[in-house]
Design a protein around this motif. Structure first.
Motif, PDB file in Angstrom:
ATOM      1  N   LEU A   1      13.587 -69.598 -76.306  1.00 54.33           N
ATOM      2  CA  LEU A   1      14.422 -70.507 -75.524  1.00 54.33           C
ATOM      3  C   LEU A   1      15.891 -70.074 -75.549  1.00 54.33           C
ATOM      4  O   LEU A   1      16.563 -70.093 -74.510  1.00 54.33           O
ATOM      5  CB  LEU A   1      14.278 -71.942 -76.055  1.00 54.33           C
ATOM      6  CG  LEU A   1      12.929 -72.596 -75.738  1.00 54.33           C
ATOM      7  CD1 LEU A   1      12.774 -73.910 -76.483  1.00 54.33           C
ATOM      8  CD2 LEU A   1      12.741 -72.799 -74.229  1.00 54.33           C
TER       9      LEU A   1
ATOM     10  N   TYR B   1      16.037 -66.925 -73.358  1.00 51.70           N
ATOM     11  CA  TYR B   1      15.745 -67.267 -71.966  1.00 51.70           C
ATOM     12  C   TYR B   1      16.963 -67.967 -71.337  1.00 51.70           C
ATOM     13  O   TYR B   1      17.426 -67.589 -70.259  1.00 51.70           O
ATOM     14  CB  TYR B   1      14.508 -68.168 -71.900  1.00 51.70           C
ATOM     15  CG  TYR B   1      14.174 -68.649 -70.520  1.00 51.70           C
ATOM     16  CD1 TYR B   1      13.467 -67.838 -69.631  1.00 51.70           C
ATOM     17  CD2 TYR B   1      14.591 -69.910 -70.084  1.00 51.70           C
ATOM     18  CE1 TYR B   1      13.172 -68.273 -68.352  1.00 51.70           C
ATOM     19  CE2 TYR B   1      14.296 -70.351 -68.810  1.00 51.70           C
ATOM     20  CZ  TYR B   1      13.592 -69.533 -67.943  1.00 51.70           C
ATOM     21  OH  TYR B   1      13.306 -69.958 -66.682  1.00 51.70           O
ATOM     22  N   ASN B   2      17.501 -68.975 -72.046  1.00 51.54           N
ATOM     23  CA  ASN B   2      18.636 -69.725 -71.503  1.00 51.54           C
ATOM     24  C   ASN B   2      19.867 -68.835 -71.348  1.00 51.54           C
ATOM     25  O   ASN B   2      20.563 -68.901 -70.337  1.00 51.54           O
ATOM     26  CB  ASN B   2      18.961 -70.926 -72.411  1.00 51.54           C
ATOM     27  CG  ASN B   2      17.870 -71.979 -72.313  1.00 51.54           C
ATOM     28  OD1 ASN B   2      17.158 -72.071 -71.303  1.00 51.54           O
ATOM     29  ND2 ASN B   2      17.703 -72.762 -73.364  1.00 51.54           N
TER      30      ASN B   2
ATOM     31  N   GLN C   1      19.331 -66.523 -68.391  1.00 56.17           N
ATOM     32  CA  GLN C   1      19.457 -67.299 -67.153  1.00 56.17           C
ATOM     33  C   GLN C   1      20.932 -67.485 -66.809  1.00 56.17           C
ATOM     34  O   GLN C   1      21.344 -67.310 -65.666  1.00 56.17           O
ATOM     35  CB  GLN C   1      18.840 -68.688 -67.345  1.00 56.17           C
ATOM     36  CG  GLN C   1      17.342 -68.714 -67.367  1.00 56.17           C
ATOM     37  CD  GLN C   1      16.779 -68.795 -65.961  1.00 56.17           C
ATOM     38  OE1 GLN C   1      16.414 -67.750 -65.401  1.00 56.17           O
ATOM     39  NE2 GLN C   1      16.696 -69.967 -65.391  1.00 56.17           N
ATOM     40  N   GLU C   2      21.702 -67.883 -67.824  1.00 57.24           N
ATOM     41  CA  GLU C   2      23.136 -68.111 -67.628  1.00 57.24           C
ATOM     42  C   GLU C   2      23.850 -66.847 -67.149  1.00 57.24           C
ATOM     43  O   GLU C   2      24.786 -66.906 -66.364  1.00 57.24           O
ATOM     44  CB  GLU C   2      23.767 -68.550 -68.939  1.00 57.24           C
ATOM     45  CG  GLU C   2      24.477 -69.881 -68.842  1.00 57.24           C
ATOM     46  CD  GLU C   2      24.790 -70.414 -70.220  1.00 57.24           C
ATOM     47  OE1 GLU C   2      25.728 -69.867 -70.834  1.00 57.24           O
ATOM     48  OE2 GLU C   2      24.079 -71.335 -70.671  1.00 57.24           O
TER      49      GLU C   2
ATOM     50  N   LYS D   1       9.333 -67.721 -68.092  1.00 56.73           N
ATOM     51  CA  LYS D   1       9.367 -68.490 -69.349  1.00 56.73           C
ATOM     52  C   LYS D   1       7.944 -68.539 -69.911  1.00 56.73           C
ATOM     53  O   LYS D   1       7.060 -69.136 -69.307  1.00 56.73           O
ATOM     54  CB  LYS D   1       9.876 -69.904 -69.055  1.00 56.73           C
ATOM     55  CG  LYS D   1      10.355 -70.647 -70.268  1.00 56.73           C
ATOM     56  CD  LYS D   1      10.988 -71.935 -69.795  1.00 56.73           C
ATOM     57  CE  LYS D   1      11.671 -72.688 -70.881  1.00 56.73           C
ATOM     58  NZ  LYS D   1      12.314 -73.898 -70.342  1.00 56.73           N
TER      59      LYS D   1
END
Ligand SMILES: Cc1ncc(COP(=O)(O)O)c(C=O)c1O
Length: 395
Positions: A303, A306-307, A310-311, A318
Protein backbone atom coordinates in the motif's frame (compact mmCIF):
# COMPACT_ATOMS: atom_id res chain seq x y z
CA UNK A 1 37.93 -25.70 -26.41
CA UNK A 2 34.20 -25.24 -26.22
CA UNK A 3 32.64 -26.40 -23.01
CA UNK A 4 29.24 -24.92 -23.66
CA UNK A 5 26.48 -27.06 -25.10
CA UNK A 6 24.11 -25.67 -27.70
CA UNK A 7 21.33 -25.84 -25.14
CA UNK A 8 23.23 -23.78 -22.58
CA UNK A 9 24.39 -21.23 -25.13
CA UNK A 10 20.84 -20.79 -26.38
CA UNK A 11 19.47 -19.84 -22.97
CA UNK A 12 18.36 -16.22 -23.36
CA UNK A 13 20.78 -13.77 -21.70
CA UNK A 14 19.67 -12.72 -18.24
CA UNK A 15 18.76 -9.08 -18.68
CA UNK A 16 19.39 -8.35 -15.05
CA UNK A 17 23.00 -9.50 -14.91
CA UNK A 18 24.25 -6.15 -16.27
CA UNK A 19 22.26 -4.34 -13.61
CA UNK A 20 23.69 -6.60 -10.89
CA UNK A 21 27.21 -5.84 -12.06
CA UNK A 22 26.47 -2.12 -12.02
CA UNK A 23 24.94 -2.42 -8.56
CA UNK A 24 28.20 -3.81 -7.26
CA UNK A 25 30.22 -0.98 -8.83
CA UNK A 26 27.89 1.73 -7.53
CA UNK A 27 28.02 0.34 -4.00
CA UNK A 28 31.81 0.30 -4.23
CA UNK A 29 31.62 3.99 -5.20
CA UNK A 30 29.62 4.66 -2.06
CA UNK A 31 26.12 4.88 -3.51
CA UNK A 32 23.20 3.96 -1.26
CA UNK A 33 21.53 1.32 -3.45
CA UNK A 34 17.97 0.17 -2.73
CA UNK A 35 17.41 -3.20 -4.35
CA UNK A 36 13.76 -3.77 -5.22
CA UNK A 37 14.72 -6.30 -7.86
CA UNK A 38 15.06 -9.32 -5.61
CA UNK A 39 12.06 -11.65 -5.86
CA UNK A 40 12.49 -13.12 -2.39
CA UNK A 41 10.99 -12.17 0.96
CA UNK A 42 13.44 -10.52 3.35
CA UNK A 43 11.59 -11.62 6.51
CA UNK A 44 13.21 -14.34 8.63
CA UNK A 45 12.06 -17.95 8.64
CA UNK A 46 9.78 -18.19 11.71
CA UNK A 47 11.86 -19.32 14.73
CA UNK A 48 9.76 -22.44 15.53
CA UNK A 49 10.74 -23.85 12.11
CA UNK A 50 14.42 -23.08 12.68
CA UNK A 51 14.21 -24.74 16.13
CA UNK A 52 12.69 -27.84 14.56
CA UNK A 53 15.58 -28.01 12.10
CA UNK A 54 18.05 -27.85 15.00
CA UNK A 55 16.21 -30.66 16.74
CA UNK A 56 16.24 -32.86 13.63
CA UNK A 57 19.94 -32.17 13.20
CA UNK A 58 20.55 -33.99 16.50
CA UNK A 59 19.35 -37.31 15.10
CA UNK A 60 22.09 -39.14 13.16
CA UNK A 61 19.45 -41.24 11.39
CA UNK A 62 18.54 -38.06 9.54
CA UNK A 63 21.95 -37.98 7.91
CA UNK A 64 21.13 -40.88 5.60
CA UNK A 65 19.79 -40.63 2.07
CA UNK A 66 16.17 -39.56 1.87
CA UNK A 67 13.73 -41.81 0.01
CA UNK A 68 13.81 -40.67 -3.64
CA UNK A 69 10.37 -39.11 -3.60
CA UNK A 70 10.90 -37.48 -0.21
CA UNK A 71 10.26 -38.64 3.37
CA UNK A 72 6.80 -39.66 4.50
CA UNK A 73 6.68 -36.88 7.16
CA UNK A 74 6.97 -34.15 4.51
CA UNK A 75 4.65 -35.80 2.01
CA UNK A 76 2.01 -36.35 4.67
CA UNK A 77 2.38 -32.75 5.82
CA UNK A 78 1.74 -31.56 2.25
CA UNK A 79 -1.40 -33.71 2.16
CA UNK A 80 -2.51 -32.26 5.52
CA UNK A 81 -1.83 -28.75 4.20
CA UNK A 82 -3.99 -29.38 1.10
CA UNK A 83 -6.82 -30.79 3.19
CA UNK A 84 -6.67 -27.85 5.63
CA UNK A 85 -6.25 -25.02 3.10
CA UNK A 86 -8.16 -26.30 0.07
CA UNK A 87 -10.27 -29.27 1.28
CA UNK A 88 -8.40 -31.37 -1.27
CA UNK A 89 -7.55 -34.95 -0.34
CA UNK A 90 -4.20 -36.28 -1.57
CA UNK A 91 -2.66 -39.72 -1.38
CA UNK A 92 0.66 -38.71 0.18
CA UNK A 93 2.49 -41.72 -1.23
CA UNK A 94 1.29 -41.45 -4.81
CA UNK A 95 0.21 -37.86 -5.36
CA UNK A 96 2.92 -35.87 -3.52
CA UNK A 97 6.62 -35.51 -4.28
CA UNK A 98 9.29 -33.58 -2.35
CA UNK A 99 11.25 -31.06 -4.41
CA UNK A 100 14.49 -29.17 -3.84
CA UNK A 101 12.54 -25.97 -4.43
CA UNK A 102 9.84 -25.65 -7.05
CA UNK A 103 12.33 -24.35 -9.64
CA UNK A 104 14.07 -27.72 -9.54
CA UNK A 105 10.71 -29.43 -9.96
CA UNK A 106 9.68 -27.30 -12.94
CA UNK A 107 13.08 -27.82 -14.58
CA UNK A 108 12.94 -31.59 -14.16
CA UNK A 109 9.26 -32.06 -14.94
CA UNK A 110 9.54 -30.74 -18.48
CA UNK A 111 11.93 -33.41 -19.84
CA UNK A 112 10.11 -35.98 -17.68
CA UNK A 113 6.76 -35.48 -19.41
CA UNK A 114 7.67 -34.07 -22.83
CA UNK A 115 10.01 -34.91 -25.66
CA UNK A 116 12.39 -32.59 -27.50
CA UNK A 117 10.38 -30.69 -30.09
CA UNK A 118 7.13 -30.84 -28.10
CA UNK A 119 5.24 -27.58 -27.60
CA UNK A 120 4.58 -25.94 -24.24
CA UNK A 121 2.21 -23.04 -23.54
CA UNK A 122 3.81 -20.49 -21.20
CA UNK A 123 2.67 -17.08 -19.89
CA UNK A 124 4.10 -13.86 -21.30
CA UNK A 125 5.07 -12.05 -19.15
CA UNK A 126 6.08 -14.96 -16.96
CA UNK A 127 8.69 -16.42 -14.62
CA UNK A 128 11.78 -16.73 -16.90
CA UNK A 129 12.51 -20.32 -15.80
CA UNK A 130 9.56 -21.61 -17.86
CA UNK A 131 11.47 -20.49 -20.94
CA UNK A 132 15.01 -21.45 -19.89
CA UNK A 133 13.98 -24.88 -18.58
CA UNK A 134 12.25 -25.47 -21.93
CA UNK A 135 15.38 -24.46 -23.83
CA UNK A 136 17.42 -26.96 -21.78
CA UNK A 137 14.88 -29.71 -22.49
CA UNK A 138 14.68 -28.76 -26.20
CA UNK A 139 10.99 -28.03 -25.80
CA UNK A 140 9.42 -25.26 -27.91
CA UNK A 141 7.51 -22.66 -25.95
CA UNK A 142 4.33 -21.05 -27.20
CA UNK A 143 3.96 -17.81 -25.21
CA UNK A 144 0.39 -16.73 -24.48
CA UNK A 145 -0.23 -13.04 -23.70
CA UNK A 146 -1.32 -11.79 -20.31
CA UNK A 147 -3.01 -8.50 -21.10
CA UNK A 148 -3.39 -5.40 -19.02
CA UNK A 149 -7.05 -5.05 -20.04
CA UNK A 150 -7.71 -8.48 -18.46
CA UNK A 151 -5.77 -7.58 -15.31
CA UNK A 152 -3.11 -10.02 -16.54
CA UNK A 153 -5.43 -13.01 -16.23
CA UNK A 154 -5.32 -15.28 -19.26
CA UNK A 155 -8.21 -15.02 -21.71
CA UNK A 156 -8.28 -18.50 -23.26
CA UNK A 157 -9.56 -16.96 -26.50
CA UNK A 158 -6.11 -15.39 -26.88
CA UNK A 159 -4.63 -18.82 -27.60
CA UNK A 160 -5.18 -19.69 -31.27
CA UNK A 161 -6.82 -23.09 -31.79
CA UNK A 162 -3.91 -24.39 -33.88
CA UNK A 163 -1.46 -23.49 -31.10
CA UNK A 164 -3.63 -25.19 -28.49
CA UNK A 165 -3.78 -28.29 -30.69
CA UNK A 166 -0.02 -28.25 -31.10
CA UNK A 167 0.74 -28.03 -27.37
CA UNK A 168 1.32 -30.93 -25.05
CA UNK A 169 1.31 -29.00 -21.78
CA UNK A 170 0.54 -25.59 -20.35
CA UNK A 171 1.73 -23.75 -17.25
CA UNK A 172 -0.17 -21.13 -15.25
CA UNK A 173 1.02 -19.09 -12.28
CA UNK A 174 -1.36 -17.28 -9.87
CA UNK A 175 -0.65 -15.24 -7.77
CA UNK A 176 1.62 -14.37 -10.63
CA UNK A 177 5.20 -13.38 -10.95
CA UNK A 178 5.79 -10.71 -12.25
CA UNK A 179 2.25 -9.35 -12.60
CA UNK A 180 0.91 -10.33 -9.13
CA UNK A 181 -2.40 -11.13 -10.86
CA UNK A 182 -4.75 -13.41 -8.93
CA UNK A 183 -7.66 -15.62 -9.98
CA UNK A 184 -10.76 -17.31 -8.62
CA UNK A 185 -11.55 -21.01 -8.71
CA UNK A 186 -13.86 -20.26 -11.63
CA UNK A 187 -10.79 -19.35 -13.70
CA UNK A 188 -9.14 -22.66 -12.85
CA UNK A 189 -12.32 -24.44 -13.94
CA UNK A 190 -12.04 -22.73 -17.33
CA UNK A 191 -8.38 -23.76 -17.46
CA UNK A 192 -9.37 -27.33 -16.63
CA UNK A 193 -11.98 -27.38 -19.40
CA UNK A 194 -9.41 -25.96 -21.83
CA UNK A 195 -6.90 -28.65 -20.86
CA UNK A 196 -9.52 -31.39 -21.35
CA UNK A 197 -10.54 -29.97 -24.71
CA UNK A 198 -6.99 -29.85 -26.06
CA UNK A 199 -5.65 -32.88 -24.20
CA UNK A 200 -3.01 -30.93 -22.27
CA UNK A 201 -1.09 -31.61 -19.10
CA UNK A 202 -2.08 -28.60 -17.00
CA UNK A 203 0.65 -27.35 -14.67
CA UNK A 204 0.12 -24.71 -12.04
CA UNK A 205 2.97 -22.94 -10.28
CA UNK A 206 1.57 -21.78 -6.94
CA UNK A 207 4.82 -20.40 -5.47
CA UNK A 208 2.98 -17.43 -3.87
CA UNK A 209 -0.20 -19.28 -2.85
CA UNK A 210 -0.25 -18.23 0.81
CA UNK A 211 0.88 -14.61 0.40
CA UNK A 212 -2.53 -13.00 0.06
CA UNK A 213 -4.16 -9.82 1.30
CA UNK A 214 -7.44 -9.00 3.06
CA UNK A 215 -10.17 -11.58 2.36
CA UNK A 216 -8.60 -12.98 -0.78
CA UNK A 217 -7.59 -16.64 -0.62
CA UNK A 218 -5.73 -18.10 -3.57
CA UNK A 219 -7.43 -21.26 -4.82
CA UNK A 220 -5.64 -24.48 -5.76
CA UNK A 221 -5.98 -25.84 -9.27
CA UNK A 222 -6.79 -29.18 -7.65
CA UNK A 223 -10.06 -27.72 -6.37
CA UNK A 224 -11.32 -27.56 -9.96
CA UNK A 225 -13.37 -30.39 -11.37
CA UNK A 226 -10.72 -32.09 -13.47
CA UNK A 227 -9.20 -35.52 -13.97
CA UNK A 228 -6.29 -35.36 -11.53
CA UNK A 229 -4.12 -37.35 -13.89
CA UNK A 230 -4.05 -34.27 -16.10
CA UNK A 231 -2.81 -31.88 -13.42
CA UNK A 232 0.44 -31.04 -11.64
CA UNK A 233 0.58 -28.25 -9.08
CA UNK A 234 3.89 -26.95 -7.76
CA UNK A 235 4.22 -25.35 -4.36
CA UNK A 236 7.08 -23.89 -2.42
CA UNK A 237 7.96 -22.98 1.12
CA UNK A 238 10.38 -20.35 -0.19
CA UNK A 239 8.01 -17.41 -0.23
CA UNK A 240 5.02 -18.19 2.03
CA UNK A 241 7.25 -19.55 4.83
CA UNK A 242 10.25 -17.30 4.06
CA UNK A 243 12.48 -20.31 3.45
CA UNK A 244 14.12 -19.44 0.11
CA UNK A 245 17.59 -20.78 0.94
CA UNK A 246 16.30 -23.99 2.45
CA UNK A 247 15.36 -25.26 -1.00
CA UNK A 248 12.16 -27.10 -0.29
CA UNK A 249 8.96 -27.40 -2.29
CA UNK A 250 6.55 -30.00 -3.58
CA UNK A 251 4.65 -31.25 -6.62
CA UNK A 252 1.16 -32.71 -6.27
CA UNK A 253 -1.31 -34.26 -8.69
CA UNK A 254 -0.92 -36.69 -11.57
CA UNK A 255 0.62 -39.96 -10.41
CA UNK A 256 1.95 -40.70 -13.89
CA UNK A 257 3.62 -37.28 -14.22
CA UNK A 258 5.05 -37.45 -10.68
CA UNK A 259 6.39 -40.96 -11.34
CA UNK A 260 8.17 -39.68 -14.45
CA UNK A 261 9.54 -36.72 -12.49
CA UNK A 262 10.73 -39.06 -9.74
CA UNK A 263 12.65 -41.17 -12.27
CA UNK A 264 14.68 -38.08 -13.18
CA UNK A 265 15.13 -37.03 -9.56
CA UNK A 266 16.17 -40.48 -8.38
CA UNK A 267 18.89 -40.46 -11.02
CA UNK A 268 20.08 -36.93 -10.37
CA UNK A 269 19.49 -35.65 -6.84
CA UNK A 270 18.08 -38.27 -4.40
CA UNK A 271 15.83 -35.62 -2.82
CA UNK A 272 16.44 -33.06 -0.05
CA UNK A 273 18.35 -33.41 3.27
CA UNK A 274 16.03 -35.11 5.78
CA UNK A 275 16.24 -32.49 8.57
CA UNK A 276 15.12 -29.84 6.07
CA UNK A 277 12.21 -31.99 4.92
CA UNK A 278 11.15 -32.69 8.50
CA UNK A 279 11.40 -29.05 9.58
CA UNK A 280 9.41 -28.11 6.45
CA UNK A 281 6.79 -30.72 7.39
CA UNK A 282 6.54 -28.98 10.74
CA UNK A 283 6.22 -25.62 8.96
CA UNK A 284 3.26 -26.86 6.89
CA UNK A 285 1.42 -28.62 9.69
CA UNK A 286 2.41 -26.55 12.77
CA UNK A 287 1.57 -23.04 13.94
CA UNK A 288 0.49 -20.83 11.04
CA UNK A 289 -0.18 -17.66 13.03
CA UNK A 290 2.97 -15.89 11.78
CA UNK A 291 1.56 -15.96 8.26
CA UNK A 292 -1.15 -13.40 8.98
CA UNK A 293 1.46 -11.14 10.54
CA UNK A 294 3.86 -11.55 7.60
CA UNK A 295 1.10 -11.01 5.05
CA UNK A 296 0.07 -7.82 6.85
CA UNK A 297 3.67 -6.61 6.57
CA UNK A 298 3.67 -7.29 2.81
CA UNK A 299 0.26 -5.70 2.37
CA UNK A 300 1.31 -2.55 4.24
CA UNK A 301 4.46 -2.30 2.14
CA UNK A 302 2.40 -2.80 -1.00
CA UNK A 303 0.00 0.00 0.00
CA UNK A 304 2.85 2.40 0.82
CA UNK A 305 4.53 1.76 -2.50
CA UNK A 306 1.31 1.68 -4.51
CA UNK A 307 0.11 5.01 -3.07
CA UNK A 308 3.51 6.68 -3.49
CA UNK A 309 3.79 5.54 -7.12
CA UNK A 310 0.21 6.64 -7.85
CA UNK A 311 1.05 10.06 -6.45
CA UNK A 312 4.09 10.21 -8.70
CA UNK A 313 1.84 9.44 -11.68
CA UNK A 314 2.92 5.83 -12.15
CA UNK A 315 0.15 3.37 -12.92
CA UNK A 316 0.25 0.01 -11.18
CA UNK A 317 -2.16 -2.87 -10.58
CA UNK A 318 -3.14 -3.16 -6.92
CA UNK A 319 -2.53 -6.79 -6.04
CA UNK A 320 -4.44 -9.25 -3.83
CA UNK A 321 -1.28 -11.20 -3.18
CA UNK A 322 2.38 -11.95 -3.95
CA UNK A 323 5.34 -9.71 -3.10
CA UNK A 324 5.35 -7.61 -6.27
CA UNK A 325 3.90 -4.49 -7.82
CA UNK A 326 3.66 -4.51 -11.61
CA UNK A 327 3.92 -0.95 -12.85
CA UNK A 328 3.86 0.96 -16.11
CA UNK A 329 7.07 2.62 -17.28
CA UNK A 330 6.16 6.31 -16.97
CA UNK A 331 8.69 7.73 -19.46
CA UNK A 332 9.33 7.25 -23.15
CA UNK A 333 12.01 4.68 -22.47
CA UNK A 334 12.16 0.93 -22.88
CA UNK A 335 11.83 -0.91 -19.58
CA UNK A 336 15.52 -1.80 -19.73
CA UNK A 337 16.52 1.83 -20.31
CA UNK A 338 14.24 2.90 -17.49
CA UNK A 339 15.79 0.34 -15.11
CA UNK A 340 19.33 1.32 -16.06
CA UNK A 341 18.74 5.08 -15.82
CA UNK A 342 16.89 4.74 -12.56
CA UNK A 343 19.79 2.81 -11.07
CA UNK A 344 22.41 5.27 -12.35
CA UNK A 345 20.63 8.36 -11.16
CA UNK A 346 18.92 7.23 -7.98
CA UNK A 347 20.44 3.93 -6.86
CA UNK A 348 17.04 2.20 -6.99
CA UNK A 349 16.91 -1.23 -8.61
CA UNK A 350 13.71 -2.50 -10.18
CA UNK A 351 13.31 -5.30 -12.73
CA UNK A 352 12.54 -4.29 -16.34
CA UNK A 353 9.40 -5.94 -17.66
CA UNK A 354 11.18 -7.18 -20.78
CA UNK A 355 13.08 -9.65 -18.54
CA UNK A 356 9.79 -11.57 -18.34
CA UNK A 357 8.93 -11.76 -22.04
CA UNK A 358 7.96 -9.58 -24.98
CA UNK A 359 4.63 -8.61 -23.41
CA UNK A 360 6.49 -7.33 -20.36
CA UNK A 361 7.85 -4.40 -22.34
CA UNK A 362 6.45 -1.11 -21.06
CA UNK A 363 6.28 -2.38 -17.49
CA UNK A 364 8.57 -2.81 -14.52
CA UNK A 365 8.41 -4.97 -11.40
CA UNK A 366 8.92 -3.66 -7.89
CA UNK A 367 9.66 -6.25 -5.24
CA UNK A 368 8.32 -5.57 -1.74
CA UNK A 369 11.32 -7.20 -0.16
CA UNK A 370 12.53 -4.15 1.78
CA UNK A 371 11.18 -2.45 4.90
CA UNK A 372 8.68 0.44 4.82
CA UNK A 373 11.32 3.16 5.28
CA UNK A 374 13.40 1.92 2.36
CA UNK A 375 10.30 1.60 0.17
CA UNK A 376 9.28 5.15 1.03
CA UNK A 377 12.76 6.39 0.23
CA UNK A 378 12.78 4.43 -3.05
CA UNK A 379 9.38 5.85 -4.04
CA UNK A 380 10.66 9.38 -3.33
CA UNK A 381 13.70 8.81 -5.52
CA UNK A 382 11.57 7.33 -8.32
CA UNK A 383 9.21 10.33 -8.16
CA UNK A 384 12.16 12.76 -8.38
CA UNK A 385 13.68 10.75 -11.21
CA UNK A 386 10.63 10.94 -13.44
CA UNK A 387 10.52 14.71 -12.97
CA UNK A 388 14.15 15.17 -14.10
CA UNK A 389 15.27 15.27 -17.76
CA UNK A 390 16.43 11.96 -19.20
CA UNK A 391 20.15 11.43 -19.69
CA UNK A 392 20.28 9.26 -22.75
CA UNK A 393 24.08 9.28 -22.62
CA UNK A 394 23.81 6.90 -19.69
CA UNK A 395 21.86 4.27 -21.62
C1 LIG B 1 6.72 -17.93 -10.05
C2 LIG B 1 7.83 -18.64 -9.36
N1 LIG B 1 7.85 -19.96 -9.40
C3 LIG B 1 8.83 -20.68 -8.82
C4 LIG B 1 9.86 -20.04 -8.16
C5 LIG B 1 10.95 -20.87 -7.57
O1 LIG B 1 10.88 -20.93 -6.19
P1 LIG B 1 11.69 -22.01 -5.38
O2 LIG B 1 12.54 -22.79 -6.32
O3 LIG B 1 12.47 -21.25 -4.38
O4 LIG B 1 10.64 -22.90 -4.75
C6 LIG B 1 9.89 -18.64 -8.10
C7 LIG B 1 11.01 -17.94 -7.44
O5 LIG B 1 11.27 -16.79 -7.63
C8 LIG B 1 8.84 -17.92 -8.72
O6 LIG B 1 8.82 -16.60 -8.70
Amino acid sequence: MNFQSEAVSSIPPYLFSKINQRKKELIEHGMDVIDLGIGAPDLPTPPHIVDKLKEEMEDPLNFKYSPYGGCSEFREAVATFYEREFSVRLDSEKEVLTLIGSKEGIGHLLPAVMNPGDHFLVPDPGYPVYESASVLARIKTIPFPLKEENRFVLDFNDIPVEKANQAKAMILNYPGNPTSATVTLEFFQRAADFAEKYDLLLIHDSAYNMITFKDYEAPSLLQADINRERVVEFGSLSKSYCMTGWRIGYAVGSQAALNSLCVIKSNLDTSQFLPIQKAAAYALSGDQSFMKEYNTIFENRMLIMYNALQEAGIEASKPNGSIFLWCKVPLRLTSKEFAEQLLEQTGVIITPGSAFGLQGEGFFRVSLSSGEDRLQEAAKRIANFIRTPIRRDLI
